[in-house]
Design a protein around this motif. Structure first.
Motif, PDB file in Angstrom:
ATOM      1  N   LYS A   1      23.116  25.862  41.342  1.00 12.41           N
ATOM      2  CA  LYS A   1      24.138  25.617  41.668  1.00 12.41           C
ATOM      3  C   LYS A   1      25.169  25.729  40.533  1.00 12.41           C
ATOM      4  CE  LYS A   1      27.724  22.493  43.790  1.00 12.41           C
ATOM      5  NZ  LYS A   1      27.715  21.164  44.288  1.00 12.41           N
ATOM      6  N   LYS A   2      24.669  25.107  39.230  1.00 14.33           N
ATOM      7  CA  LYS A   2      25.482  25.051  37.985  1.00 14.33           C
ATOM      8  C   LYS A   2      25.643  26.656  37.460  1.00 14.33           C
ATOM      9  CE  LYS A   2      26.756  22.106  35.748  1.00 14.33           C
ATOM     10  NZ  LYS A   2      28.219  21.349  35.992  1.00 14.33           N
ATOM     11  N   ARG A   3      24.557  27.477  37.769  1.00 15.26           N
ATOM     12  CA  ARG A   3      24.490  28.776  37.101  1.00 15.26           C
ATOM     13  C   ARG A   3      25.471  29.587  37.757  1.00 15.26           C
ATOM     14  NH1 ARG A   3      18.667  28.427  36.589  1.00 15.26           N
ATOM     15  NH2 ARG A   3      18.298  29.445  38.700  1.00 15.26           N
ATOM     16  N   LYS A   4      25.587  29.240  39.169  1.00 18.09           N
ATOM     17  CA  LYS A   4      26.647  29.888  40.109  1.00 18.09           C
ATOM     18  C   LYS A   4      27.965  29.826  39.670  1.00 18.09           C
ATOM     19  CE  LYS A   4      23.651  30.630  44.235  1.00 18.09           C
ATOM     20  NZ  LYS A   4      23.477  30.277  45.658  1.00 18.09           N
ATOM     21  N   GLN A   5      28.198  28.506  39.320  1.00 20.63           N
ATOM     22  CA  GLN A   5      29.553  28.014  39.006  1.00 20.63           C
ATOM     23  C   GLN A   5      30.028  28.749  37.876  1.00 20.63           C
ATOM     24  OE1 GLN A   5      29.341  23.750  39.103  1.00 20.63           O
ATOM     25  NE2 GLN A   5      29.737  23.681  41.065  1.00 20.63           N
ATOM     26  N   PHE A   6      28.996  28.824  36.649  1.00 19.67           N
ATOM     27  CA  PHE A   6      29.298  29.295  35.455  1.00 19.67           C
ATOM     28  C   PHE A   6      29.470  30.677  35.659  1.00 19.67           C
ATOM     29  CE2 PHE A   6      27.617  31.138  31.527  1.00 19.67           C
ATOM     30  CZ  PHE A   6      28.453  30.827  30.508  1.00 19.67           C
ATOM     31  N   PHE A   7      28.783  31.407  36.436  1.00 24.24           N
ATOM     32  CA  PHE A   7      29.098  32.953  36.630  1.00 24.24           C
ATOM     33  C   PHE A   7      30.399  32.969  37.146  1.00 24.24           C
ATOM     34  CE2 PHE A   7      28.823  36.594  39.504  1.00 24.24           C
ATOM     35  CZ  PHE A   7      28.604  37.628  38.598  1.00 24.24           C
ATOM     36  N   GLU A   8      30.805  32.383  38.140  1.00 26.51           N
ATOM     37  CA  GLU A   8      32.105  32.177  38.863  1.00 26.51           C
ATOM     38  C   GLU A   8      33.221  32.223  38.096  1.00 26.51           C
ATOM     39  OE1 GLU A   8      32.946  30.228  42.346  1.00 26.51           O
ATOM     40  OE2 GLU A   8      30.976  30.953  43.315  1.00 26.51           O
ATOM     41  N   ASP A   9      33.126  31.171  36.797  1.00 32.74           N
ATOM     42  CA  ASP A   9      34.053  30.906  35.879  1.00 32.74           C
ATOM     43  C   ASP A   9      34.334  32.287  34.884  1.00 32.74           C
ATOM     44  OD1 ASP A   9      34.511  28.588  36.694  1.00 32.74           O
ATOM     45  OD2 ASP A   9      33.094  27.652  35.219  1.00 32.74           O
ATOM     46  N   ILE A  10      33.179  32.985  34.595  1.00 32.09           N
ATOM     47  CA  ILE A  10      33.170  34.162  33.818  1.00 32.09           C
ATOM     48  C   ILE A  10      33.990  35.263  34.388  1.00 32.09           C
ATOM     49  CG2 ILE A  10      31.957  35.814  32.710  1.00 32.09           C
ATOM     50  CD1 ILE A  10      29.864  33.786  31.922  1.00 32.09           C
ATOM     51  N   THR A  11      33.623  35.281  36.033  1.00 30.58           N
ATOM     52  CA  THR A  11      34.235  36.459  36.661  1.00 30.58           C
ATOM     53  C   THR A  11      35.589  36.147  36.730  1.00 30.58           C
ATOM     54  OG1 THR A  11      32.140  36.613  37.887  1.00 30.58           O
ATOM     55  CG2 THR A  11      34.040  37.430  38.923  1.00 30.58           C
ATOM     56  N   THR A  12      35.954  34.806  36.999  1.00 30.38           N
ATOM     57  CA  THR A  12      37.441  34.524  37.296  1.00 30.38           C
ATOM     58  C   THR A  12      38.195  34.840  35.774  1.00 30.38           C
ATOM     59  OG1 THR A  12      37.023  32.805  39.016  1.00 30.38           O
ATOM     60  CG2 THR A  12      39.055  32.664  37.955  1.00 30.38           C
ATOM     61  N   ALA A  13      37.603  34.393  34.728  1.00 29.40           N
ATOM     62  CA  ALA A  13      38.352  34.600  33.624  1.00 29.40           C
ATOM     63  C   ALA A  13      38.638  36.205  33.362  1.00 29.40           C
ATOM     64  CB  ALA A  13      37.738  34.263  32.406  1.00 29.40           C
ATOM     65  N   LEU A  14      37.546  37.319  33.499  1.00 30.59           N
ATOM     66  CA  LEU A  14      37.853  38.600  33.386  1.00 30.59           C
ATOM     67  C   LEU A  14      38.831  38.970  34.415  1.00 30.59           C
ATOM     68  CD1 LEU A  14      33.848  39.458  33.277  1.00 30.59           C
ATOM     69  CD2 LEU A  14      35.579  39.863  31.543  1.00 30.59           C
ATOM     70  N   MET A  15      38.865  38.504  35.860  1.00 30.76           N
ATOM     71  CA  MET A  15      39.728  38.968  36.727  1.00 30.76           C
ATOM     72  C   MET A  15      41.173  38.432  36.329  1.00 30.76           C
ATOM     73  SD  MET A  15      39.258  38.440  40.973  1.00 30.76           S
ATOM     74  CE  MET A  15      37.447  39.019  40.771  1.00 30.76           C
ATOM     75  N   LEU A  16      41.200  37.353  35.754  1.00 35.34           N
ATOM     76  CA  LEU A  16      42.447  36.648  35.502  1.00 35.34           C
ATOM     77  C   LEU A  16      43.232  37.457  34.295  1.00 35.34           C
ATOM     78  CD1 LEU A  16      44.485  34.443  36.263  1.00 35.34           C
ATOM     79  CD2 LEU A  16      43.527  33.100  34.599  1.00 35.34           C
ATOM     80  N   SER A  17      42.354  37.926  33.419  1.00 38.30           N
ATOM     81  CA  SER A  17      42.779  38.790  32.157  1.00 38.30           C
ATOM     82  C   SER A  17      43.391  39.944  32.902  1.00 38.30           C
ATOM     83  CB  SER A  17      41.775  39.213  31.183  1.00 38.30           C
ATOM     84  OG  SER A  17      42.172  39.823  30.085  1.00 38.30           O
ATOM     85  N   VAL A  18      42.616  40.914  33.853  1.00 39.44           N
ATOM     86  CA  VAL A  18      43.088  41.996  34.244  1.00 39.44           C
ATOM     87  C   VAL A  18      44.595  41.781  35.180  1.00 39.44           C
ATOM     88  CG1 VAL A  18      42.793  43.792  35.949  1.00 39.44           C
ATOM     89  CG2 VAL A  18      40.846  42.983  34.403  1.00 39.44           C
ATOM     90  N   LYS A  19      44.588  40.722  35.890  1.00 34.77           N
ATOM     91  CA  LYS A  19      45.749  40.483  36.662  1.00 34.77           C
ATOM     92  C   LYS A  19      46.864  40.091  35.586  1.00 34.77           C
ATOM     93  CE  LYS A  19      47.382  37.392  40.225  1.00 34.77           C
ATOM     94  NZ  LYS A  19      48.602  36.595  39.439  1.00 34.77           N
ATOM     95  N   HIS A  20      46.639  39.266  34.544  1.00 30.69           N
ATOM     96  CA  HIS A  20      47.817  39.183  33.779  1.00 30.69           C
ATOM     97  C   HIS A  20      48.376  40.305  32.989  1.00 30.69           C
ATOM     98  CE1 HIS A  20      50.256  36.755  30.754  1.00 30.69           C
ATOM     99  NE2 HIS A  20      49.346  37.343  29.690  1.00 30.69           N
ATOM    100  N   LYS A  21      47.564  41.238  32.517  1.00 29.66           N
ATOM    101  CA  LYS A  21      47.718  42.504  31.820  1.00 29.66           C
ATOM    102  C   LYS A  21      48.590  43.295  32.906  1.00 29.66           C
ATOM    103  CE  LYS A  21      44.048  42.663  28.422  1.00 29.66           C
ATOM    104  NZ  LYS A  21      42.800  43.059  28.143  1.00 29.66           N
ATOM    105  N   ALA A  22      48.088  43.387  34.043  1.00 27.88           N
ATOM    106  CA  ALA A  22      48.910  44.206  35.035  1.00 27.88           C
ATOM    107  C   ALA A  22      50.251  43.488  35.371  1.00 27.88           C
ATOM    108  CB  ALA A  22      48.017  44.403  36.249  1.00 27.88           C
TER     109      ALA A  22
END
Length: 335
Positions: A9-30
């Motif tokens: 569960k902790k690994r999944k949460q960590f992966f989601e945090d990384i994915t969210t950070a990447l997605m948020l970066s793209v959204k912010h730039k757009a």
């Protein structure tokens, strides 16, 4: 078992945090580019995220990506198969209806779709136009790894022998280049593997080759070797041969790779890609009018010939092949 489930569960949460950070970066730039906030998103997805238990893996991946998108502030989230997105981009160029086999050879996956396309198609509801989908987690990364293994790892001892005459185990050399396999990479950099390679050097006929492997492991240069194989793959899309410079391992160490070497090296992933194409043709039970190939690795002449060969083997006929925007077609189609 409880501890194992907690760690998972902790690994999944960590992966989601990384994915969210990447997605948020793209959204912010757009949003900075547009000067407006974004609340809707269309996310490209491979046909199958994972080869094993694909239905469960697909559902899990979609759920993770949806949660990440919601966390970024998107209120409306849609998904579209990447090969279909690439096809929609191509569709804007058509003046009459065609059946199109879209082959998208990406970095991590290869996806195939057979789609009815035309200038008057309704872009909002295309379900009845999608005749077949196949996909597998095999792509440009695998081509790089197989090229590195077959053409470069012999310089580190692959295929050489023990003093007894027996061939050295391939595992030492495969784990070095299997950069998309976390277990293999952990094993390669481990202390136990270092000791095993040192023993291998004492037992091998070609000690000098194994010394290079020792340096590769000690200095963690294996990813650089795979990157050099990738550069060779890229260069061979336009040239007959490419010289790989490995002087960071040993002075004046180099290897020349030509089209024939490359084609022989990627035989296994090439066959897997051809199998996906044939499966899509069988599913659709319809001969395509055009083969549309896209994705970064689709520039390779070896792969283009492999795609056409698979189509001809399955249908008993030649079909015209057209190149797409190798890197931008999926994004254009999603847009």
């Amino acid at each position: 078992e409880i501890a194992e489930n907690f760690l998972l569960k902790k690994r999944k949460q960590f992966f989601e945090d990384i994915t969210t950070a990447l997605m948020l970066s793209v959204k912010h730039k757009a949003e900075l580019k547009l000067g407006a906030s974004l609340s809707q998103v269309v996310i490209g997805r491979p046909v199958n995220f994972q080869g094993l238990d694909s239905q469960k893996s697909n559902q899990q991946a979609i759920e993770i990506l949806t949660r990440c998108a919601k966390r970024c502030g998107f209120s409306h989230v849609d998904f579209l198969y990447e090969p279909l997105a690439a096809g929609i981009d191509f569709e804007t160029q058509l003046s009459q209806e065609k059946v199109v086999l879209v082959v998208d050879i990406g970095g991590g996956t290869t996806d195939c779709s057979i789609v009815k396309m035309g200038p008057n198609k309704d872009k909002l509801d295309r379900e009845e136009d999608f005749l077949a989908h196949t996909g597998r987690r095999i792509g440009g990364n695998d081509l790089d790894i197989y090229t590195a293994f077959h053409t470069l790892m012999p310089l580190f001892g692959l295929g050489s022998e023990y003093k007894t005459g027996a061939t050295l185990p391939r595992t030492f050399f495969w784990n070095a280049v299997a950069t998309n396999d976390v277990v293999a990479q952990n094993d390669f950099v481990s202390n136990s593997n270092r000791l095993a390679i040192e023993q291998l050097s004492r037992d091998a006929k070609s000690t000098d080759l194994i010394q290079r492997l020792i340096k590769l492991q000690a200095d963690k240069l294996n990813h650089r070797v795979v990157r050099d194989a990738e550069l060779a793959k890229i260069a061979l899309s336009q040239n007959e041969s490419f010289k790989v410079d490995l002087n960071y391992v040993a002075d004046e160490l180099e290897q020349n790779i030509n089209q024939s070497n490359f084609a022989e090296s990627i035989q296994q992933p090439k066959i897997s890609i051809q199998k996906l194409i044939k499966e899509a043709l069988i599913q659709a039970n319809t001969a395509p009018d055009i083969v549309y190939i896209t994705g970064g690795s689709a520039k390779s002449q070896v792969l283009k010939q492999a795609v056409l060969s698979a189509v001809k083997e399955e249908l008993g006929m030649d079909v015209e092949l057209l190149d797409g925007d190798y890197f931008g077609s999926v994004a254009s189609g999603l847009t």
